[in-house]
Design an enzyme around this catalytic site. Structure first.
Site, PDB file in Angstrom:
ATOM      1  N   GLU A 133      47.764  31.503  33.746  1.00 46.06           N
ATOM      2  CA  GLU A 133      46.870  30.303  33.012  1.00 46.06           C
ATOM      3  C   GLU A 133      45.743  30.856  32.629  1.00 46.06           C
ATOM      4  OE1 GLU A 133      50.112  26.758  34.297  1.00 46.06           O
ATOM      5  OE2 GLU A 133      48.880  26.981  33.044  1.00 46.06           O
ATOM      6  N   GLU A 168      52.971  40.917  28.912  1.00 49.17           N
ATOM      7  CA  GLU A 168      53.894  42.000  29.023  1.00 49.17           C
ATOM      8  C   GLU A 168      52.888  43.202  30.072  1.00 49.17           C
ATOM      9  OE1 GLU A 168      54.143  42.891  24.728  1.00 49.17           O
ATOM     10  OE2 GLU A 168      55.299  41.319  24.359  1.00 49.17           O
ATOM     11  N   PRO A 169      53.314  44.294  29.695  1.00 45.78           N
ATOM     12  CA  PRO A 169      51.995  44.754  30.971  1.00 45.78           C
ATOM     13  C   PRO A 169      51.250  45.688  29.206  1.00 45.78           C
ATOM     14  CG  PRO A 169      54.505  45.805  30.525  1.00 45.78           C
ATOM     15  CD  PRO A 169      54.290  44.414  29.509  1.00 45.78           C
ATOM     16  N   GLY A 170      50.931  45.427  28.305  1.00 42.89           N
ATOM     17  CA  GLY A 170      49.473  45.048  27.431  1.00 42.89           C
ATOM     18  C   GLY A 170      49.411  44.359  27.238  1.00 42.89           C
ATOM     19  N   GLU A 198      37.335  34.667  33.196  1.00 43.70           N
ATOM     20  CA  GLU A 198      36.609  35.442  32.012  1.00 43.70           C
ATOM     21  C   GLU A 198      37.473  35.035  30.800  1.00 43.70           C
ATOM     22  OE1 GLU A 198      38.492  36.643  33.844  1.00 43.70           O
ATOM     23  OE2 GLU A 198      36.441  37.373  35.374  1.00 43.70           O
ATOM     24  N   LEU A 200      35.155  32.202  60.487  1.00 43.17           N
ATOM     25  CA  LEU A 200      36.377  31.534  61.371  1.00 43.17           C
ATOM     26  C   LEU A 200      36.291  33.269  62.785  1.00 43.17           C
ATOM     27  CD1 LEU A 200      38.664  29.157  61.095  1.00 43.17           C
ATOM     28  CD2 LEU A 200      37.285  28.607  62.414  1.00 43.17           C
ATOM     29  N   ALA A 202      57.804  32.933  28.856  1.00 42.71           N
ATOM     30  CA  ALA A 202      57.633  34.401  29.139  1.00 42.71           C
ATOM     31  C   ALA A 202      56.534  35.131  27.639  1.00 42.71           C
ATOM     32  CB  ALA A 202      58.550  35.347  28.475  1.00 42.71           C
ATOM     33  N   GLY A 236      48.058  40.343  28.506  1.00 41.21           N
ATOM     34  CA  GLY A 236      47.679  38.700  29.272  1.00 41.21           C
ATOM     35  C   GLY A 236      46.975  38.002  28.545  1.00 41.21           C
ATOM     36  N   SER A 237      45.640  37.979  28.466  1.00 38.38           N
ATOM     37  CA  SER A 237      45.313  37.221  27.752  1.00 38.38           C
ATOM     38  C   SER A 237      44.773  37.083  26.835  1.00 38.38           C
ATOM     39  CB  SER A 237      43.956  37.356  29.006  1.00 38.38           C
ATOM     40  OG  SER A 237      43.527  37.025  30.167  1.00 38.38           O
TER      41      SER A 237
END
Lengths: 359, 379
Positions: free
Chosen positions: B356, B118-120, B360, B331, B115, B122-123
């Protein structure tokens, strides 16, 4: 077994080629482009690497993978130089892998001398509708041999060519014919510089009802697999385009680190840095695809799919990389004082060719 | 010696994984449409079949365990869901890398989710706001914060939570805590409503005055914890390309049935625009897969492949986007139906360039390396 391991011999040869490219070839590239010719001293250096002659030796010394590795290194210095080696390699490897014993015995020793010489695989034709699947040059059977007619070109370094391996339509399939430069009806046209690869002195070669003997059909009565020649050429072009891409990347990295715009180095801006990262990703990928095609050829397998994919990918990515290289230098990239505009022209020229070279 | 031919053993194990992938497709399709149901710990067919990932690990005469493992994973993702479910989460990898022997002993049989996001944050884990404060009176940590996009959130027994801390002396820093399911103050949210990979168990986690014993403090060095991702990045590339290949294979089959051949012999003026585009997508696939193999081969040489790992992840993620989007376009209207295999490939294929470490972030890592820049020089 999947492996990216170079043999000790390959590593050594790679280092030597890289050294030659850096110290001698790169400094001569601009002049060669301007003067529309590779100086004899440079051809001598390329010949001295032994890369061409090794195709003519015993079977064991020919290695498509090693050729791919070395062509990349030479192309980092200049694509014209790489093709000066890859053109006779294309011819010799076709003879060595597809020729009859008599053809091998007659032709291979001719390339063991001390000075540069070439011979060209003539597939491309000066026709907007040209495609390897739609070759117009034709061969017909005569009483004593074959009669060839058609036009080939651009053919590089015709001045140094003793032979042309002419791919022609014969009895509803493609076959290759070894034609001496001096044969009656072989007309070498005026040199006609292209957008790029200007040092290669390319010209068209006309085969005006050229009568050749029965023994010149590659593989003689058994014939040959022209697709093998095409696959080998595509692999060589992919190696050369990998080299051009690397040259661009290695040139723009220091430039973008030095050049300050709005208070920061260009390379510190993500829009530039990310494109540099993509150059690295794509150059790596191009190289592995080239190696894979070359490794299949070396083992005698069917490399058609892999060579097509490697060449198709390299064409697209190399053009993208040179294009971005010019852009990153801004106005300087447009000047002939910097090599990127030359690589820009070279990449487009390489990517429009078929045949000509080999691994 | 440079070689790209699979060994007989490689082929045997890869084929096995491919066959199992075909069986798994049915489940992939079911759980794609029932995203709130967790797949069972074991699918019935898996009982009598060997797990190709285990075989890859111990095979002799293979191209090497790392390479073969990635190629097996590639096949599994071609099927859409693993027939043999893995019990282990990335949290287990962290536990095994940095925890004390006593901690490993206690939780070695737990499924541990990781874990971080979080909302603020990520990377950029530096933005993590979840905080644990030490309560001197009870010798416990009090955890508050929210974690989002957590894989194995519902099926795991515990979560390895990345958090800020304020210790008894007021010292601050970043650390990790193992929080077991059922701990008061720890809530798992509902399954997230995703574009694709709907069989994946993904929820948000909430920690409200969640009290954790000191023993659960996993005092790993943050940097060494993050190296867990160096190994997993090329694997994500392999997985992305598994989905991409499923799309390519299906598209090729349909094109051939419609009379469009893919001919590798001719040049660009010999083929239709459709065949040309397909060929370029196929080339994109080959290119990316070889970067994965390169990275995995380096791992086998004991060369830590940092840049190559990022190259493989970036190339695989981008290729999956281009290929799955391209195949649907090639297709045409017939491929738009939701009961069509391309539909799931198209939606699933979009995740790999995001999770993961987004493409960028991989490019940041690659650029810093080739430019010899620090993370301060290039943000």
């Amino acid at each position: 077994m999947i492996s990216f391991e170079l043999t000790e011999e390959q590593r050594l040869a790679q280092t030597m080629a890289a050294q030659l490219a850096r110290s001698t070839l790169r400094p001569a590239a601009r002049d060669a482009d301007e003067h529309l010719a590779i100086p004899p001293s440079i051809l001598k250096e390329i010949w001295a690497t032994g890369i061409v002659q090794s195709q003519a030796g015993a079977e064991a010394t020919r290695s498509a993978t090693l050729n791919a590795i070395l062509l990349e290194e030479l192309a980092v210095a200049g694509a014209s130089f790489a093709i000066a080696a890859a053109a006779p390699i294309g011819f010799l490897s076709a003879i060595a892998s597809q020729g009859s014993d008599a053809q091998k015995k007659a032709l291979l020793p001719l390339f063991a001398g001390d000075s540069y010489q070439s011979a060209a695989v003539a597939i491309v034709e000066p026709d907007f509708a040209f495609d390897v699947s739609a070759i117009r040059t034709a061969a017909v059977k005569t009483t004593n041999g074959y009669r060839l007619s058609g036009i080939k070109g651009p053919v590089p370094l015709t001045r140094y060519c003793s032979h042309f391996l002419v791919v022609a339509r014969f009895e509803d399939r493609l076959q290759a014919f070894i034609v001496e430069r001096d044969a009656k009806g072989v007309i070498i046209g005026e040199k006609r510089p292209n957008i790029g690869l200007r040092a290669l002195e390319t010209a068209t070669v006309t085969f005006d009802n050229v009568e050749v003997s029965i023994g010149v059909r590659l593989g003689e009565f058994a014939g040959c697999d022209v697709q093998w020649i095409v696959d080998s050429a595509r692999t060589a072009f992919a190696a050369i385009m990998t080299g051009i891409s690397r040259a661009v990347m290695e040139f723009v990295i220091p430039y973008t680190k030095e050049r300050v715009v709005h208070g920061a180095a260009l390379a510190q801006k993500q829009v530039i840095a990310f494109r540099l990262a993509d150059m690295r990703i794509e150059t790596d990928a191009m190289r592995w695809m080239t190696w894979k095609a070359a490794a299949i050829l070396e083992k005698g397998g069917d490399a058609t799919r892999q060579a097509q994919l490697a060449c198709t990918y390299a064409r697209e990515q190399a053009m993208w990389i040179v294009d971005e290289g010019v852009q990153m230098l801004g106005g300087h990239g447009y000047l002939r004082d910097n090599p990127v505009e030359m690589w820009y022209r070279d990449a487009r020229t390489v990517s429009a060719l078929e045949g000509v070279v080999g691994v | 010696m440079i070689d790209f031919e699979l060994t007989a053993k490689d082929r045997e194990i890869i084929n096995l994984a491919r066959e199992q992938g075909k069986i798994a497709q049915r489940y992939a399709s079911y759980y794609d449409r029932h995203e709130n149901e967790l797949p069972p710990e074991q699918f019935p067919e898996a009982k009598n079949l060997p797990n190709p990932l285990d075989l890859a690990e111990h095979a002799s005469d293979s191209s090497g365990a790392r390479i073969l493992h990635s190629l097996v994973m590639h096949e599994i993702y071609g099927g859409g869901i693993a027939l043999h479910r893995s019990r282990w989460g990335l949290g287990n990898a962290v536990l095994n890398t940095v925890a004390t022997p006593e901690q490993v002993e206690k939780w070695k049989n737990h499924t541990i989710a990781i874990a971080i996001t979080e909302p603020g944050a990520g990377s950029d884990p530096a933005n993590i706001r979840t905080t644990a404060t030490f309560d001197r009176e009870t010798d416990e940590w009090v955890l508050n914060g929210e974690k989002i996009f957590i894989s194995q959130a519902e099926s795991s027994d515990a979560a390895m939570v990345f958090s800020r801390f304020v210790d008894a002396d007021g010292q601050r820093g970043m650390t990790t805590f193992l929080v077991e399911k059922g701990t008061p103050g720890f809530t798992v949210g509902p399954q997230l409503r995703k574009l694709g990979i709907r069989s994946h168990d993904t929820c948000n986690l909430l920690f409200e005055n969640c009290r954790i014993p000191e023993f659960n403090h996993i005092k790993g060095n943050f940097k060494s914890t993050m190296t867990v991702f160096n190994d997993s990045r090329p694997m994500v590339g392999a997985m992305a390309l598994g989905v991409a290949r499923a799309a390519l294979n299906f598209t090729r089959e349909m094109l051939i049935q419609s009379g469009i051949q893919i001919d590798y012999r001719g040049g660009i003026r010999s083929r239709s625009a459709i065949a040309d585009r397909f060929l370029k997508l196929e080339a994109t696939f080959e290119a990316a897969l070889l970067t994965v193999l390169r990275s995995k081969w380096l791992e086998q040489q004991d060369v830590p492949p940092k840049v190559e790992a990022s190259i493989a992840k970036a190339a695989g993620g981008k290729a999956a986007r281009k290929i799955t989007q391209g195949c649907v376009e090639l297709l045409g209207p017939e491929a738009l139906a939701e009961d069509h295999p391309l539909d799931r490939c198209f939606r699933d294929g979009r995740i790999f360039d995001i999770y993961e470490g987004a493409g960028e972030i991989q490019r940041l890592i690659i650029a810093r390396s080739i430019l010899d820049y620090t993370s301060r020089d290039l943000r």
